[in-house]
Enzyme design. Structure first.
Site, PDB file in Angstrom:
ATOM      1  NE  ARG A  50      -4.218  -2.219  -0.098  1.00 60.21           N
ATOM      2  CZ  ARG A  50      -4.367  -3.085  -0.603  1.00 60.21           C
ATOM      3  NH1 ARG A  50      -2.784  -3.691  -1.187  1.00 60.21           N
ATOM      4  NH2 ARG A  50      -4.620  -4.068  -0.331  1.00 60.21           N
ATOM      5  CG  LEU A  51       5.060   1.182   1.734  1.00 65.05           C
ATOM      6  CD1 LEU A  51       6.362   1.529   1.709  1.00 65.05           C
ATOM      7  CD2 LEU A  51       4.289   3.205   2.157  1.00 65.05           C
TER       8      LEU A  51
END
Length: 224
Positions: A200-201
């Site tokens: 989720r970066l």
């Protein structure tokens, strides 16, 4: 109050997830023109197998600020904005008449990419609407003539009867365009390009008008 007889666990989607692994996005890769950047991503989505890459979620709001969203199809874009066509009597048409600001969102799971565009809405000239209307398949033109979009109707048979009536009236397909059916352009005020990344970066970049260079855009990375 909930009905205890219903097993709510079957409606729990918190465990549904996947990681985003199809790409990454770097500032150096972004084109200075967001229109060209969007076109490149549209082409890539189609090449990756998306069968409806021009589908975009259009969000509008009433004068009171109550939002609504639906999908429409992008038909053409250039430096002036992104264009679509619809019936002005529809809910979206009525809301755009009351509040000429909107947002568009594209999402292509095949490439883990999303684009958001916000801005003001303007009507396209009738000549543009007429030109595109005549390009549409005959039955699509008949359907547009038969339907007063978003108006309540008793059942489907009424709609189908209206369609048959139009088909019988214009057997050669020379269906006239109702003046209510027309085109809209979203004139962008902000663009955001999003690339899904593992853990989720994600990569996010926003294009904003450059106050020092009229017509140009400045690009800023955002936290995911």
């Amino acid at each position: 109050m909930t009905d205890s007889s219903i097993d709510q666990s079957e409606y729990d989607h918190r465990a549904v997830r996947r990681d985003f692994v199809f790409g990454e996005l770097h500032r150096a890769e972004l084109l200075p023109d967001p229109v060209a950047q969007l076109q490149g991503w549209l082409t890539a989505a189609q090449a990756a197998g998306n069968f409806d890459p021009t589908a975009m979620c259009l969000s509008t709001a009433s004068a009171a600020g109550r939002p609504s969203s639906r999908y429409v199809l992008l038909k053409h874009l250039d430096a002036r904005g992104l264009c679509f066509y619809t019936d002005s009597r529809s809910r979206k048409g009525r809301e755009l008449a009351e509040n000429p600001h909107a947002a568009l969102a594209f999402y292509w799971p095949e490439t883990d990419r999303q684009v958001r565009v916000t801005g003001r809405i303007e009507r396209l000239p009738d000549s543009d609407a007429e030109a595109y209307f005549q390009q549409r398949p005959i039955k699509s033109r008949m359907a547009a003539a038969a339907s007063e979009q978003s108006t309540p109707i008793a059942d489907r048979s009424v709609l189908e009867a209206r369609f048959r009536e139009i088909a019988e009236r214009y057997p050669e397909g020379d269906v006239p365009r109702n003046p209510a059916w027309g085109g809209y352009r979203l004139v962008p005020e902000e663009w955001e390009f999003w690339q899904g990344r593992p853990s989720r970066l994600h990569d996010r970049f926003v294009y904003l008008p450059d106050a020092d260079q009229p017509g140009a855009w400045r690009i800023q990375r955002l936290m995911p």
